[in-house]
Design an enzyme around this catalytic site. Structure first.
Site, PDB file in Angstrom:
ATOM      1  N   GLU A 158      20.701 -26.519 -43.128  1.00 16.38           N
ATOM      2  CA  GLU A 158      20.647 -27.012 -41.754  1.00 16.38           C
ATOM      3  C   GLU A 158      21.895 -27.882 -41.546  1.00 16.38           C
ATOM      4  OE1 GLU A 158      18.176 -29.877 -38.734  1.00 16.38           O
ATOM      5  OE2 GLU A 158      18.832 -30.446 -40.728  1.00 16.38           O
TER       6      GLU A 158
ATOM      7  N   ASP B 163      17.151 -29.761 -45.431  1.00 15.54           N
ATOM      8  CA  ASP B 163      17.226 -30.527 -44.190  1.00 15.54           C
ATOM      9  C   ASP B 163      18.397 -31.501 -44.208  1.00 15.54           C
ATOM     10  OD1 ASP B 163      16.003 -31.682 -41.666  1.00 15.54           O
ATOM     11  OD2 ASP B 163      16.008 -33.445 -42.976  1.00 15.54           O
TER      12      ASP B 163
END
Length: 682
Positions: A382, A328
């Protein structure tokens, strides 16, 4: 570096060759430093969880903690009435590490504990940084570490799992909101109720959010306090292991959404000022706090921080048998500005000294480690800025990720739906957006993830139908609604054109496949701590009296089709035709031909494309009644190409089709004997 394949594949990177080489050399330097000049492996280095924290050894209990700024530390818990007692005082082994040995009968399974740390001019209670189990008291809401040593720990049945993940078809999920009840769901409920759906629907991987323990449920798991503890909200560590093992028995890979880009600011529960200092794990000064996320930013330049985070990666792989990670917030890690206010107008913006070399090095080390431990592991970045090389092998100049998220695609669909009339949807623009990616990197395409479903935003189905879905999705009280018909039609077309143009994988957030209504809103003060919008209403997809079933059926057939083709994502993707005026797009992948009519009002008869001479059979049709269509196309009709002397040298013939407005179809080339067919007609 064996070769600069990254630069060979993209000549625009030539001016930055020294920067790319320097990045790789810095990685080698840090790896050499961490492994003591390669006297041990990187995996050996990343074994901190086997040393630090609480361990049940043959001689008794052993506890260790890294706290360089502490002057005195006590282990406190319900076993000693939370008192600071001499026999529970840790001893300093060196300038930074503390240790405590206890007899076997001192601690028991499920005992609660914390540390009481003292430092110069201060003190505080802390949950150990390496705690593997953290629970919250239901009455006081206080978090504590918990001893987890069951008599019969879970034993994995699938010990050498390797899923078929080509293409990678991801079902993104959140355990807590996977229930239809207005409460927090559990690992066990997910095993019983959701995994079978995922298997039936054809997805070969799940990506689980919010696994690492987090104090605030509404953070969606992105404000992590305890990096080695699986969230106890959903059940026990053994429950999570059973979930992963069960998924493996269904040939489903399990990817963890790992958060190493920042940490919760909490001090008692988390790492904030763990030993009283501000810079034990995090940057000092202005770089310590993330300006938008209200969280703390790791100092990736410290070897101890690398030890902690790399050990965390290895822990989840070894202890829980996760098959990889979706990292993330990679953009936030890559840039000293966290990507805030960054405008990427040229390649120079990727190499303008605003990049965080230590964070880049950590990501490269993490990929090296993960793929060393499990060569089949999956890593996904990401990342929104388009940094070149993320999903390129390390020895070719890249960061070593297997995939990067194609974050441009959901933004594109939202912008198109919001800002363009249906008659202004241009097929060439859609094609270019969906296929605009680096040729040397695999991507994960998606229409919407959890991000697009959060409160303050809207899901695709809600953008298309909005409030009319509350009354217009019933099959019993049929009300003709052009808005509902349009929404269902476009929902299918958007997903099909996105999934069929992948070059790595496809992702869907749970429930979105059947057009789950409304948004996601976790319990918070602003909604009176309600769980109404933090759940999934599975019954909507199962109810034959509702139109959600059509979207559900289509998604299942679409995914099963893609999964039925060997290495679908790697098959050549070739555009056959696009017409701005007609709003028609056609492309092929080997024996499959995909045809889209985005035109909202005009249908076409005998619409022709030049394809390989053959017989073609419709194998998927968005207008089929089982998908909520009007049944204007007879899928049983076989389509034969027609000869045209003009294209004889190109070995192409005309495939002519009926294309109803706002529909799409997939046709498969079928081998046939053309000579035999003509003879039979005689």
């Amino acid at each position: 570096m064996e070769s600069l394949e990254l630069i060979k594949n993209d000549a625009w990177l030539n001016p930055y060759q020294q920067a790319i080489k320097g990045r790789y050399e810095y990685f080698l330097q840090r790896e050499k430093e961490l492994t003591n000049n390669h006297k041990m492996t990187l995996s050996n280095f990343a074994s901190g969880y086997l040393y630090f924290g609480l361990h049940n050894a043959s001689s008794g209990w052993v506890f260790r903690e890294w706290a360089p700024n502490a002057t005195k530390i006590y282990l406190i818990g319900n076993f000693n009435n939370w008192q600071e007692k001499e026999e529970f005082q840790l001893k300093r082994l060196d300038n930074e590490t503390w240790e405590l040995h206890l007899p076997k009968d001192t601690l028991r399974h499920k005992d609660l504990y914390k540390l009481k740390l003292y430092w110069e001019n201060g003190a505080g209670e802390r949950i150990p940084a390496w705690a593997k189990r953290v629970v919250q008291d239901k009455e006081t809401y206080i978090f504590n570490a918990q001893v987890w040593e069951p008599n019969n720990p879970y034993q994995f049945k699938n010990k050498s799992f390797q899923a078929k993940t080509t293409p990678l078809l991801i079902y993104e999920c959140h355990i807590g909101m996977a229930t239809d009840k207005e409460r927090v769901g559990t690992y066990q409920e997910f095993i019983q109720n959701v995994l079978p759906r995922i298997k039936t629907n054809g997805y070969n991987a799940i990506q689980i959010m919010a696994i690492q323990e987090h104090p605030f449920y509404g953070s969606f798991g992105y404000q992590v306090s305890n990096f080695f503890a699986a969230s106890s909200r959903f059940g026990t560590p053994d429950d999570l292991k059973e979930l992963i093992d069960t998924a493996h028995s269904m040939n489903i890979a399990v990817i963890m959404d790992i958060v190493h880009s920042h940490a919760a600011k909490n001090e008692v529960e988390g790492l904030g000022r763990f030993d009283g200092s501000y810079n034990q794990y995090f940057h000092q000064g202005e770089r310590r706090e993330h300006p938008v996320w209200n969280s703390l930013c790791f100092d990736y330049g410290r070897n101890e921080v690398l030890h902690f985070l790399l050990s965390n990666c290895k822990f989840w792989l070894e202890e829980y048998h996760f098959d990889g990670f979706r990292f993330d917030g990679v953009t936030s890690m890559l840039y000293k500005s966290h990507g805030i206010g960054e405008t990427i107008t040229s390649y120079n913006d990727y190499f303008n000294l605003n990049q965080d070399g230590d964070a880049i090095c950590y990501l490269t080390l993490a990929n090296r480690l993960i793929h060393t431990i499990n060569k089949h592991a999956i890593t996904i970045a990401e990342e929104v800025s388009g940094m070149p090389g993320l999903a390129v092998k390390i020895n070719q100049g890249g960061y070593g990720f297997d995939y990067r998220l194609a974050m441009n695609i959901p933004d594109y669909w939202i912008k198109l739906i919001k800002e363009k009339k249906d008659q202004d949807w241009h097929p060439l623009n859609i094609w270019e957006e969906l296929t605009n990616r680096r040729t040397d990197e695999k991507t994960i395409s998606y229409v919407e993830s959890h991000d697009q479903a959060l409160v303050g935003d809207k899901t695709i189905i809600f953008r298309l139908i909005d409030a009319e879905m509350y009354n217009g999705m019933s099959e019993i009280h049929k009300v003709d609604s052009l808005l509902i018909d349009r929404g269902i039609a476009l929902h299918k077309i958007i997903r099909l054109v996105t999934a069929s143009t992948i070059c790595g994988g496809y992702l869907n957030f749970m429930g979105n496949e059947f057009g789950h209504p409304e948004w996601i809103d976790f319990p918070r003060q602003g909604n009176s701590w309600s769980y109404k919008y933090a759940r999934r209403q599975w019954h909507l997809a199962d109810d034959n009296n509702l139109k959600y079933k059509y979207l559900y059926n289509f998604d299942k057939d679409m995914i099963l089709l893609i999964n039925s083709i060997e290495d679908f994502q790697a098959t050549p993707l070739q555009k056959i035709w696009d017409s701005e005026g007609d709003q028609v797009l056609a492309f092929c992948r080997n024996d499959l031909v995909f045809v889209f009519n985005f035109n909202p009002v005009q249908s076409f008869t005998d619409y022709g494309f030049l394809v390989a001479p053959c017989k073609y059979q419709t194998i998927l049709n968005t207008d089929s009644p089982q998908f909520g269509g009007f049944g204007l196309i007879d899928d049983k009709i076989e389509h034969f190409t027609t000869y045209d002397k003009l294209y004889e040298k190109e070995k192409k013939e005309w495939l002519k089709l009926y294309l109803p407005a706002r529909t799409a179809m997939v046709l498969k080339r079928i081998k046939w004997n053309k000579t035999k067919l003509f003879r039979s007609k005689k």
